[in-house]
Design a protein around this motif. Structure first.
Motif, mmCIF file in Angstrom:
data_model
loop_
_atom_site.group_PDB
_atom_site.id
_atom_site.type_symbol
_atom_site.label_atom_id
_atom_site.label_comp_id
_atom_site.label_asym_id
_atom_site.label_seq_id
_atom_site.Cartn_x
_atom_site.Cartn_y
_atom_site.Cartn_z
ATOM 1 N N ALA A 271 0.828 -1.214 0.000
ATOM 2 C CA ALA A 271 0.000 0.000 0.000
ATOM 3 C C ALA A 271 0.859 1.260 0.000
ATOM 4 O O ALA A 271 0.517 2.259 -0.649
ATOM 5 N N ASP A 272 2.006 1.227 0.711
ATOM 6 C CA ASP A 272 2.919 2.373 0.685
ATOM 7 C C ASP A 272 3.480 2.589 -0.718
ATOM 8 O O ASP A 272 3.649 3.735 -1.169
ATOM 9 N N ILE A 273 3.757 1.503 -1.406
ATOM 10 C CA ILE A 273 4.266 1.616 -2.777
ATOM 11 C C ILE A 273 3.195 2.228 -3.676
ATOM 12 O O ILE A 273 3.489 3.098 -4.509
ATOM 13 N N GLN A 274 1.948 1.809 -3.496
ATOM 14 C CA GLN A 274 0.868 2.385 -4.306
ATOM 15 C C GLN A 274 0.706 3.882 -4.038
ATOM 16 O O GLN A 274 0.527 4.677 -4.962
ATOM 17 N N ALA A 275 0.794 4.273 -2.784
ATOM 18 C CA ALA A 275 0.719 5.701 -2.449
ATOM 19 C C ALA A 275 1.876 6.463 -3.090
ATOM 20 O O ALA A 275 1.706 7.578 -3.603
ATOM 21 N N THR A 276 3.059 5.853 -3.087
ATOM 22 C CA THR A 276 4.245 6.509 -3.649
ATOM 23 C C THR A 276 4.155 6.601 -5.167
ATOM 24 O O THR A 276 4.626 7.582 -5.769
ATOM 25 N N LEU A 277 3.538 5.615 -5.799
ATOM 26 C CA LEU A 277 3.345 5.694 -7.244
ATOM 27 C C LEU A 277 2.384 6.832 -7.606
ATOM 28 O O LEU A 277 2.553 7.487 -8.647
ATOM 29 N N HIS A 278 1.384 7.066 -6.768
ATOM 30 C CA HIS A 278 0.533 8.242 -6.975
ATOM 31 C C HIS A 278 1.379 9.521 -6.897
ATOM 32 O O HIS A 278 1.219 10.435 -7.716
ATOM 33 N N ALA A 279 2.257 9.566 -5.911
ATOM 34 C CA ALA A 279 3.118 10.747 -5.761
ATOM 35 C C ALA A 279 4.055 10.910 -6.958
ATOM 36 O O ALA A 279 4.351 12.032 -7.380
ATOM 37 N N LEU A 280 4.534 9.799 -7.516
ATOM 38 C CA LEU A 280 5.389 9.861 -8.701
ATOM 39 C C LEU A 280 4.652 10.524 -9.862
ATOM 40 O O LEU A 280 5.190 11.425 -10.523
ATOM 41 N N THR A 281 3.431 10.079 -10.122
ATOM 42 C CA THR A 281 2.645 10.690 -11.196
ATOM 43 C C THR A 281 2.428 12.169 -10.926
ATOM 44 O O THR A 281 2.644 13.022 -11.803
ATOM 45 N N ASN A 307 -9.483 10.517 -10.133
ATOM 46 C CA ASN A 307 -8.736 10.016 -8.986
ATOM 47 C C ASN A 307 -8.585 11.131 -7.946
ATOM 48 O O ASN A 307 -7.804 12.063 -8.132
ATOM 49 N N PRO A 308 -9.322 11.060 -6.828
ATOM 50 C CA PRO A 308 -9.287 12.176 -5.868
ATOM 51 C C PRO A 308 -7.929 12.372 -5.220
ATOM 52 O O PRO A 308 -7.556 13.513 -4.892
ATOM 53 N N LEU A 309 -7.156 11.294 -5.040
ATOM 54 C CA LEU A 309 -5.829 11.447 -4.433
ATOM 55 C C LEU A 309 -4.886 12.176 -5.381
ATOM 56 O O LEU A 309 -4.143 13.080 -4.966
ATOM 57 N N LEU A 310 -4.896 11.813 -6.653
ATOM 58 C CA LEU A 310 -4.062 12.514 -7.629
ATOM 59 C C LEU A 310 -4.446 13.988 -7.711
ATOM 60 O O LEU A 310 -3.583 14.874 -7.762
ATOM 61 N N MET A 311 -5.740 14.260 -7.732
ATOM 62 C CA MET A 311 -6.189 15.649 -7.818
ATOM 63 C C MET A 311 -5.727 16.457 -6.604
ATOM 64 O O MET A 311 -5.303 17.613 -6.731
ATOM 65 N N LYS A 312 -5.815 15.854 -5.408
ATOM 66 C CA LYS A 312 -5.377 16.565 -4.202
ATOM 67 C C LYS A 312 -3.874 16.814 -4.233
ATOM 68 O O LYS A 312 -3.391 17.909 -3.905
ATOM 69 N N MET A 313 -3.113 15.780 -4.628
ATOM 70 C CA MET A 313 -1.659 15.942 -4.704
ATOM 71 C C MET A 313 -1.289 17.046 -5.679
ATOM 72 O O MET A 313 -0.412 17.884 -5.402
ATOM 73 N N LEU A 314 -1.934 17.076 -6.835
ATOM 74 C CA LEU A 314 -1.617 18.098 -7.831
ATOM 75 C C LEU A 314 -1.976 19.488 -7.328
ATOM 76 O O LEU A 314 -1.222 20.450 -7.529
ATOM 77 N N SER A 315 -3.112 19.611 -6.666
ATOM 78 C CA SER A 315 -3.491 20.913 -6.107
ATOM 79 C C SER A 315 -2.474 21.379 -5.065
ATOM 80 O O SER A 315 -2.108 22.555 -5.022
ATOM 81 N N ASP A 316 -2.007 20.440 -4.233
ATOM 82 C CA ASP A 316 -1.022 20.793 -3.210
ATOM 83 C C ASP A 316 0.322 21.185 -3.818
ATOM 84 O O ASP A 316 1.019 22.068 -3.292
ATOM 85 N N LEU A 317 0.706 20.524 -4.909
ATOM 86 C CA LEU A 317 1.998 20.776 -5.537
ATOM 87 C C LEU A 317 1.981 21.992 -6.462
ATOM 88 O O LEU A 317 3.042 22.468 -6.875
ATOM 89 N N LEU A 318 0.772 22.478 -6.791
ATOM 90 C CA LEU A 318 0.628 23.640 -7.682
ATOM 91 C C LEU A 318 -0.209 24.707 -6.972
ATOM 92 O O LEU A 318 -1.290 25.090 -7.427
ATOM 93 N N PRO A 319 0.279 25.218 -5.844
ATOM 94 C CA PRO A 319 -0.549 26.100 -5.005
ATOM 95 C C PRO A 319 -0.913 27.423 -5.659
ATOM 96 O O PRO A 319 -1.903 28.051 -5.265
ATOM 97 N N ASN A 320 -0.125 27.879 -6.626
ATOM 98 C CA ASN A 320 -0.401 29.173 -7.251
ATOM 99 C C ASN A 320 -1.281 29.054 -8.492
ATOM 100 O O ASN A 320 -1.639 30.064 -9.098
#
Length: 374
Positions: A271-281, A307-320
């Motif tokens: 599961a940690d690997i799956q979470a990290t693969l989301h972070a990679l994308t 994918n709500p996790l990908l969307m959240k990660m992208l929003s967090d990584l692109l704050p501006n």
């Protein structure tokens, strides 16, 4: 359906995830074009596995490729004819089919560059009795380009906004970005790296008995945690540091690529690997977007938009930046690429340039594709 038959096209797309066929029925007129209907046909598990086995070199692959090329064309034809019946249309109502096919190899960097898609356009034309425009990547490659990505020309026509920079990010099996700067007519487009490909691969590997082939809503990934060490190791890959124009595919970001990265992390949970693969994308996309613009409209389309996790990660990584899905702009996230191939078929028949040398690296612009008649 009250439409002019001369204006109707079908776009057909089977993406790098090899999960199924997307169809779009598109009408073209003087005002532009309109999506009338879309349809999705999932592949049977055996067919999907046969496609995925061709992503890497193996025994007897030439015979398997030849047979699967014709088999896929038959599946494409059956799906299109069922779709037309559903819409109350006949083959004579359709001017042409834009057939991307199924990519099984994409080798733009080697001395004799090529990109191979199967799902025989000639067979498809004969079985449907509709002209088919296919083999869209070959001419761009012959002109010294990568043959990919093909969608930025369409994005430029649809999404340019003179008031702000715009990035359209398509997250399919592989993710790609189109950048439309507000103060320049230039267009930049390239593949950022894996989109859903490794997420789906790792999920299926760890859930062999599951009826679903994807980590729907990132439910499993959300039970794990991102491992910074593994993420850093994967982001060190040379592809992420290459300058555009660049393109890639499942034949690069595959199971062996992931296995090599995981060897130094034997104690990580699945599961940690799956979470990290989301972070990679998410990181591989956001890193490129941040290089292109420090503040822009970011439009996410493709399967990753769900994918709500990908969307959240992208929003967090692109704050501006303003990160939204295509549906929030009135765009059908799932059928957009199929619409693009209807547009490419229309462009071919009207001799409209449909590649962008600034994106692919080709020596000149041209209308892409080849015509196959019934």
């Amino acid at each position: 359906m009250a439409t002019n038959a001369n204006d109707l096209y079908i776009g057909l797309m089977s993406g790098t995830s090899a999960d199924g066929i997307d169809l779009a029925l598109v009408q073209f007129d003087q005002q532009g074009h309109h999506l009338h209907a879309s349809y999705y046909q999932p592949y049977e598990p055996g067919l999907r596995q046969a496609i995925q086995r061709l992503y890497q070199p193996s025994d007897n692959e030439l015979d398997r490729l030849g047979a699967l090329d014709k088999q896929l064309a038959t599946v494409f034809a059956d799906t299109i004819l069922a779709f037309l019946a559903q819409q109350g249309l006949s083959a004579s109502d359709i001017k042409a089919i834009g057939n991307h096919g199924q990519t099984i190899r994409h080798r733009p960097e080697q001395p004799f560059a090529f990109s191979c898609q199967i799902g025989c356009s000639q067979t498809l034309a004969v079985l449907t009795q509709i002209p088919v425009i296919g083999r869209f990547r070959e001419k761009d490659i012959a002109l010294g380009g990568q043959g990919a990505p093909l969608v930025p020309a369409y994005h430029d026509a649809m999404f340019r906004n003179n008031a702000s920079d715009v990035c359209i990010v398509n997250i399919g099996g592989i993710a790609n970005v189109t950048f439309l700067p507000k103060q320049s007519p230039a267009v930049v487009g390239f593949d950022t790296g894996p989109g859903n490909a490794l997420l789906d691969l790792w999920y299926s590997h760890n859930h062999p008995q599951s009826e679903q082939t994807i980590d729907k809503d990132a439910t499993w990934a959300c039970t794990g945690s991102v491992d910074v060490g593994l993420l850093s190791r994967m982001l060190d890959d040379a592809y992420f540091h290459k300058q555009y124009p660049k393109s890639t595919g499942r034949e690069y970001f595959h199971g062996e690529w992931l296995e090599r990265a995981l060897r130094a992390f034997p104690l990580l949970s699945a599961a940690d690997i799956q979470a990290t693969l989301h972070a990679l994308t998410a990181h591989s996309i956001a890193n490129e977007v941040n290089k292109l613009s420090d503040k822009c409209e970011v439009i996410i389309v493709g399967g990753g938009a769900h994918n709500p996790l990908l969307m959240k990660m992208l929003s967090d990584l692109l704050p501006n930046s303003n990160v939204q899905t295509g549906s929030q702009y009135g765009i059908d996230n799932d059928s957009l690429e199929a619409v693009v191939f209807a547009w490419l078929a229309h462009a071919y028949l009207h001799n409209i340039p449909s590649n962008l040398p600034s994106v692919t690296g080709a020596s000149r612009s041209t209308s892409l594709g080849c015509l196959f008649t019934p």
